[in-house]
Scaffold this motif. Structure first.
Motif, PDB file in Angstrom:
ATOM      1  N   VAL A 280      -2.817  -3.315   9.516  1.00  0.00           N
ATOM      2  CA  VAL A 280      -2.853  -4.276  10.613  1.00  0.00           C
ATOM      3  C   VAL A 280      -3.879  -3.787  11.629  1.00  0.00           C
ATOM      4  CG1 VAL A 280      -1.479  -5.301  12.490  1.00  0.00           C
ATOM      5  CG2 VAL A 280      -0.432  -4.868  10.250  1.00  0.00           C
ATOM      6  N   ASP A 281      -4.527  -4.708  12.356  1.00  0.00           N
ATOM      7  CA  ASP A 281      -5.483  -4.313  13.395  1.00  0.00           C
ATOM      8  C   ASP A 281      -4.774  -3.515  14.488  1.00  0.00           C
ATOM      9  OD1 ASP A 281      -7.562  -5.590  12.115  1.00  0.00           O
ATOM     10  OD2 ASP A 281      -7.386  -7.434  13.303  1.00  0.00           O
ATOM     11  N   PRO A 282      -5.460  -2.505  15.050  1.00  0.00           N
ATOM     12  CA  PRO A 282      -4.861  -1.711  16.125  1.00  0.00           C
ATOM     13  C   PRO A 282      -4.852  -2.468  17.448  1.00  0.00           C
ATOM     14  CG  PRO A 282      -7.110  -0.995  15.725  1.00  0.00           C
ATOM     15  CD  PRO A 282      -6.801  -2.031  14.681  1.00  0.00           C
ATOM     16  N   VAL A 283      -3.973  -2.062  18.345  1.00  0.00           N
ATOM     17  CA  VAL A 283      -3.948  -2.582  19.708  1.00  0.00           C
ATOM     18  C   VAL A 283      -3.887  -1.398  20.665  1.00  0.00           C
ATOM     19  CG1 VAL A 283      -2.803  -4.733  19.066  1.00  0.00           C
ATOM     20  CG2 VAL A 283      -1.428  -2.784  19.781  1.00  0.00           C
ATOM     21  N   GLY A 284      -4.345  -1.624  21.908  1.00  0.00           N
ATOM     22  CA  GLY A 284      -4.262  -0.583  22.928  1.00  0.00           C
ATOM     23  C   GLY A 284      -4.957   0.685  22.489  1.00  0.00           C
ATOM     24  N   ASP A 285      -4.247   1.796  22.588  1.00  0.00           N
ATOM     25  CA  ASP A 285      -4.830   3.085  22.232  1.00  0.00           C
ATOM     26  C   ASP A 285      -4.532   3.492  20.797  1.00  0.00           C
ATOM     27  OD1 ASP A 285      -2.140   3.586  22.465  1.00  0.00           O
ATOM     28  OD2 ASP A 285      -2.329   5.236  23.906  1.00  0.00           O
ATOM     29  N   GLU A 286      -4.052   2.556  19.984  1.00  0.00           N
ATOM     30  CA  GLU A 286      -3.779   2.870  18.584  1.00  0.00           C
ATOM     31  C   GLU A 286      -5.071   3.174  17.825  1.00  0.00           C
ATOM     32  OE1 GLU A 286       0.235   0.189  17.625  1.00  0.00           O
ATOM     33  OE2 GLU A 286      -1.736  -0.477  16.930  1.00  0.00           O
ATOM     34  N   VAL A 287      -5.011   4.145  16.941  1.00  0.00           N
ATOM     35  CA  VAL A 287      -6.113   4.434  16.039  1.00  0.00           C
ATOM     36  C   VAL A 287      -6.186   3.375  14.951  1.00  0.00           C
ATOM     37  CG1 VAL A 287      -6.919   6.073  14.283  1.00  0.00           C
ATOM     38  CG2 VAL A 287      -6.068   6.910  16.481  1.00  0.00           C
ATOM     39  N   ILE A 288      -5.025   2.966  14.492  1.00  0.00           N
ATOM     40  CA  ILE A 288      -4.902   1.988  13.418  1.00  0.00           C
ATOM     41  C   ILE A 288      -3.560   1.298  13.599  1.00  0.00           C
ATOM     42  CG2 ILE A 288      -3.719   3.446  11.713  1.00  0.00           C
ATOM     43  CD1 ILE A 288      -5.756   2.375   9.619  1.00  0.00           C
ATOM     44  N   GLY A 289      -3.429   0.073  13.094  1.00  0.00           N
ATOM     45  CA  GLY A 289      -2.147  -0.600  13.142  1.00  0.00           C
ATOM     46  C   GLY A 289      -1.245  -0.130  12.022  1.00  0.00           C
ATOM     47  N   PRO A 290      -0.027  -0.667  11.934  1.00  0.00           N
ATOM     48  CA  PRO A 290       0.872  -0.304  10.834  1.00  0.00           C
ATOM     49  C   PRO A 290       0.150  -0.313   9.498  1.00  0.00           C
ATOM     50  CG  PRO A 290       2.044  -1.653  12.404  1.00  0.00           C
ATOM     51  CD  PRO A 290       0.616  -1.621  12.874  1.00  0.00           C
ATOM     52  N   ALA A 291       0.361   0.761   8.722  1.00  0.00           N
ATOM     53  CA  ALA A 291      -0.489   1.012   7.550  1.00  0.00           C
ATOM     54  C   ALA A 291       0.332   1.539   6.391  1.00  0.00           C
ATOM     55  CB  ALA A 291      -1.601   1.995   7.918  1.00  0.00           C
ATOM     56  N   GLY A 292       1.235   0.714   5.894  1.00  0.00           N
ATOM     57  CA  GLY A 292       2.033   1.108   4.737  1.00  0.00           C
ATOM     58  C   GLY A 292       1.315   0.805   3.441  1.00  0.00           C
ATOM     59  N   PRO A 293       1.835   1.326   2.333  1.00  0.00           N
ATOM     60  CA  PRO A 293       1.155   1.214   1.039  1.00  0.00           C
ATOM     61  C   PRO A 293       1.311  -0.153   0.398  1.00  0.00           C
ATOM     62  CG  PRO A 293       3.275   2.267   0.757  1.00  0.00           C
ATOM     63  CD  PRO A 293       3.103   2.067   2.242  1.00  0.00           C
TER      64      PRO A 293
ATOM     65  N   ALA B  90      -5.213  14.442 -12.321  1.00  0.00           N
ATOM     66  CA  ALA B  90      -5.001  13.870 -10.988  1.00  0.00           C
ATOM     67  C   ALA B  90      -3.500  13.764 -10.723  1.00  0.00           C
ATOM     68  CB  ALA B  90      -5.661  12.497 -10.900  1.00  0.00           C
ATOM     69  N   VAL B  91      -3.133  13.272  -9.539  1.00  0.00           N
ATOM     70  CA  VAL B  91      -1.726  13.023  -9.217  1.00  0.00           C
ATOM     71  C   VAL B  91      -1.619  11.700  -8.483  1.00  0.00           C
ATOM     72  CG1 VAL B  91      -1.054  15.461  -9.108  1.00  0.00           C
ATOM     73  CG2 VAL B  91      -1.816  14.301  -7.033  1.00  0.00           C
ATOM     74  N   TYR B  92      -0.438  11.109  -8.578  1.00  0.00           N
ATOM     75  CA  TYR B  92      -0.154   9.857  -7.868  1.00  0.00           C
ATOM     76  C   TYR B  92       1.029  10.087  -6.945  1.00  0.00           C
ATOM     77  CZ  TYR B  92       1.873   5.223  -7.079  1.00  0.00           C
ATOM     78  OH  TYR B  92       2.439   4.113  -6.498  1.00  0.00           O
ATOM     79  N   LEU B  93       0.842   9.751  -5.684  1.00  0.00           N
ATOM     80  CA  LEU B  93       1.860   9.926  -4.652  1.00  0.00           C
ATOM     81  C   LEU B  93       2.265   8.566  -4.109  1.00  0.00           C
ATOM     82  CD1 LEU B  93      -0.045  12.712  -2.635  1.00  0.00           C
ATOM     83  CD2 LEU B  93       1.416  13.014  -4.650  1.00  0.00           C
ATOM     84  N   ILE B  94       3.491   8.463  -3.612  1.00  0.00           N
ATOM     85  CA  ILE B  94       3.906   7.216  -2.971  1.00  0.00           C
ATOM     86  C   ILE B  94       4.287   7.465  -1.521  1.00  0.00           C
ATOM     87  CG2 ILE B  94       4.664   6.091  -5.099  1.00  0.00           C
ATOM     88  CD1 ILE B  94       7.578   6.676  -4.184  1.00  0.00           C
ATOM     89  N   ALA B  95       3.843   6.570  -0.662  1.00  0.00           N
ATOM     90  CA  ALA B  95       4.382   6.466   0.690  1.00  0.00           C
ATOM     91  C   ALA B  95       5.490   5.412   0.630  1.00  0.00           C
ATOM     92  CB  ALA B  95       3.292   6.056   1.671  1.00  0.00           C
ATOM     93  N   VAL B  96       6.378   5.422   1.590  1.00  0.00           N
ATOM     94  CA  VAL B  96       7.534   4.530   1.556  1.00  0.00           C
ATOM     95  C   VAL B  96       7.123   3.127   1.975  1.00  0.00           C
ATOM     96  CG1 VAL B  96       9.796   4.032   2.559  1.00  0.00           C
ATOM     97  CG2 VAL B  96       9.209   6.367   1.896  1.00  0.00           C
ATOM     98  N   GLY B  97       7.293   2.165   1.065  1.00  0.00           N
ATOM     99  CA  GLY B  97       7.077   0.772   1.416  1.00  0.00           C
ATOM    100  C   GLY B  97       8.136   0.327   2.406  1.00  0.00           C
ATOM    101  N   GLY B  98       7.715  -0.324   3.484  1.00  0.00           N
ATOM    102  CA  GLY B  98       8.663  -0.687   4.531  1.00  0.00           C
ATOM    103  C   GLY B  98       8.710   0.330   5.650  1.00  0.00           C
ATOM    104  N   ALA B  99       7.779   1.295   5.647  1.00  0.00           N
ATOM    105  CA  ALA B  99       7.721   2.292   6.724  1.00  0.00           C
ATOM    106  C   ALA B  99       6.311   2.370   7.296  1.00  0.00           C
ATOM    107  CB  ALA B  99       8.169   3.651   6.212  1.00  0.00           C
ATOM    108  N   ALA B 100       5.681   1.206   7.455  1.00  0.00           N
ATOM    109  CA  ALA B 100       4.258   1.148   7.807  1.00  0.00           C
ATOM    110  C   ALA B 100       3.964   1.694   9.199  1.00  0.00           C
ATOM    111  CB  ALA B 100       3.764  -0.298   7.713  1.00  0.00           C
ATOM    112  N   TYR B 101       4.831   1.424  10.161  1.00  0.00           N
ATOM    113  CA  TYR B 101       4.586   1.889  11.525  1.00  0.00           C
ATOM    114  C   TYR B 101       4.745   3.406  11.588  1.00  0.00           C
ATOM    115  CZ  TYR B 101       4.511   1.509  16.658  1.00  0.00           C
ATOM    116  OH  TYR B 101       4.185   1.612  17.986  1.00  0.00           O
ATOM    117  N   LEU B 102       5.721   3.932  10.871  1.00  0.00           N
ATOM    118  CA  LEU B 102       5.913   5.378  10.789  1.00  0.00           C
ATOM    119  C   LEU B 102       4.685   6.051  10.191  1.00  0.00           C
ATOM    120  CD1 LEU B 102       7.843   7.904  10.883  1.00  0.00           C
ATOM    121  CD2 LEU B 102       8.538   7.271   8.572  1.00  0.00           C
ATOM    122  N   VAL B 103       4.169   5.509   9.102  1.00  0.00           N
ATOM    123  CA  VAL B 103       2.989   6.090   8.458  1.00  0.00           C
ATOM    124  C   VAL B 103       1.793   6.060   9.399  1.00  0.00           C
ATOM    125  CG1 VAL B 103       1.316   5.808   6.581  1.00  0.00           C
ATOM    126  CG2 VAL B 103       3.762   5.579   6.121  1.00  0.00           C
ATOM    127  N   SER B 104       1.634   4.965  10.137  1.00  0.00           N
ATOM    128  CA  SER B 104       0.456   4.839  11.006  1.00  0.00           C
ATOM    129  C   SER B 104       0.407   5.921  12.070  1.00  0.00           C
ATOM    130  CB  SER B 104       0.428   3.454  11.667  1.00  0.00           C
ATOM    131  OG  SER B 104       1.426   3.328  12.669  1.00  0.00           O
TER     132      SER B 104
END
Length: 497
Positions: free
Chosen positions: A378-391, A432-446
């Motif tokens: 998602v686009d950032p707002v204010g002082d955010e580096v990036i908006g919510p960014a889940g996998p 190589a390896v494959y990792l997962i971030a938690v779907g539904g935790a986009a704001y936490l990841v950001s």
């Protein structure tokens, strides 16, 4: 006395406010159900995933930023009372599309536009998330009942329809179908079923069912009273016994509730539609009677369980110092905290890279020994580096994986859900390896992303390649360098019966 009329602005204002509201507030019944699942979960990996979802949910509610980076397609059910005092001057589609534009472009909380036009051709993003998907029915009464939801693509892509023989078992078909869905629908979540009617009626009922309240605990206490109740109870137990668990990692709970709507059908037919809802369950209901636009009360923060320290614990990994020994030391189910530099890239970026390689062109970024994250933020707002960014769902990148690994020296891929046999074989071949971030935790990841800049394919918008720097980004090892997958071993371990 003349009744006040339900105006254009009543519907527009209400839907626009509802879309903003559901972008950052989970329904209270969903929070309670997730909290109960967290307390009952015995699988460490699944429990950690549920914890991150609950942490993210509370953070999104406080920060009023999206729960998930996929802020969904807009789905609206309109039940219009035949005696409702309508003062609309435009069609419901026009009014709800205007509300969608307003909600998705709100400067303090912009939402990601995901709808593309010309689906068989250029697939150009409409840039405002219109048009909305609307189902309209005329019902008895003097008011307009409105259900608004934002449906993510990962769970929508797992929708299934079958026309069974009347003597077939609906429950058996559902269990077999959910067992084959994989984790791309981002469990724990809901299963909506539409049974009967025609094929289009069944699908509409399945979608509508997802807006019903979670009440399986109450149903279990009082017992079944109807055929629909009996089906719900049977499926709740059988589906969770599959051992799928949160995010498909293996565990006790993948399904929070099963909702069933049915309708009379042809004697020779038994249509059954299944639509899952993900951990970013987002919906809201309101009624318009002409008095005013609807207003919504934020949920009390006491609804969320006390999870103590919000930090996620795990093994720290420096992405700027990857080597073969480190990658070989990862095992499925390990929790890692990533720090350092990586790149983003989804479907469109992967397609462009592979097309360029076929033409003999160099890759736009050097992926040798690096990591790529399947995300469209998602686009950032204010002082955010990036908006919510889940996998996003990783299987969509499977067909690009082998040629990209061979050409680039890429070593880590991060997304959500399982990988297919072709991708796993390529991961094993290239170490190589494959990792997962938690779907539904986009704001936490950001919050783990400390720097972000677009570096390639800028015209792709949210699908451009970004270079990002992360600090303690939480992930789980899903496929190790030997090709062992947690999405195979986890459910197998926790399957019951």
């Amino acid at each position: 006395m003349t009744k006040p009329r339900i105006t254009d602005d009543h519907l527009i204002d209400s839907v626009a406010e509802a879309l903003q509201y559901i972008s950052y507030y989970h329904p209270p019944d969903f929070i309670s159900a997730m909290a109960e699942a967290y307390e009952l979960e015995e699988s460490e990996s699944a429990r950690n995933a549920i914890r991150q979802i609950l942490m993210n949910s509370r953070m999104a509610a406080i920060g009023q930023r999206p729960i998930c980076q996929d802020t969904g397609s807009v789905n609206v059910f309109l039940d219009i009372g035949v005696q409702a005092p309508l003062g609309w001057t435009r069609t419901p589609q026009d009014l709800i599309d205007e509300a969608t534009r307003r909600a998705y472009a709100l400067s303090v909380n912009p939402l990601r536009a995901s709808i593309v036009t010309d689906p068989l051709g250029a697939r150009r993003n409409t840039r405002d998330n219109t048009p909305a998907m609307i189902q309209t029915e005329f019902v008895a009464g003097e008011s307009v009942s409105v259900s608004v939801s934002a449906k993510g693509g990962g769970s929508e892509n797992k929708a299934k329809l079958a026309v069974l023989n009347p003597s077939d078992s609906v429950a058996d078909w559902v269990v077999d179908t959910v067992a084959k869905l994989g984790a791309g629908w981002c469990p724990p979540g809901m299963i909506g079923l539409g049974v009967g009617g025609s094929v289009d009626k069944a699908m509409a009922m399945a979608k509508r069912a997802l807006n019903l309240p979670i009440d399986i605990s109450e149903l279990r206490r009082r017992g079944a009273e109807t055929a629909e109740d009996r089906l719900r109870l049977e499926l709740y137990h059988r589906l969770n016994a599959l051992g799928i668990g949160a995010q498909g990692l293996g565990g006790l709970t993948a399904v929070l509730d099963v909702k069933v709507l049915s309708f009379p059908t042809h004697a020779a037919s038994l249509p059954v539609a299944l639509i899952p809802n993900c951990a970013a369950t987002r919906h809201l209901h309101f009624t318009l009677d002409g008095s005013d636009p609807a207003t919504f009360t934020p949920p009390d923060l006491s609804l969320w369980p006390d999870l103590g320290d919000c930090a996620v614990t795990g093994r720290r990994v420096d992405l700027d110092a990857l080597d073969e020994a480190m990658l070989a030391s990862f095992s499925p189910g390990d929790t890692l905290l990533l720090s350092g530099r990586l790149y983003t890239g989804r479907d469109a970026a992967h397609r462009r890279m592979i097309e360029g390689l076929a033409k003999g062109e160099p890759l736009p970024v050097d992926l040798r020994g690096r990591a790529i994250y399947y995300v469209g933020p998602v686009d950032p707002v204010g002082d955010e580096v990036i908006g919510p960014a889940g996998p996003t769902t990783s299987t969509r990148m499977d067909k690009f994986t082998a040629p990209l690994l061979a050409a680039s020296g890429l070593k880590i891929m991060i997304g959500k859900a399982e990988r297919g046999p072709e991708a796993i074989a390529a991961i094993r071949e290239h170490g190589a390896v494959y990792l997962i971030a938690v779907g539904g935790a986009a704001y936490l990841v950001s919050k783990a992303i400390k720097r972000a800049k677009p570096v390639a394919y800028l015209e792709l918008g949210m699908e451009a390649i970004y270079e990002i720097e992360v600090e303690d980004m939480p992930v789980t090892v899903a496929v190790d360098s030997r090709g062992q997958s947690i999405h195979h071993s986890g459910p197998a371990r926790w399957r019951r019966g």
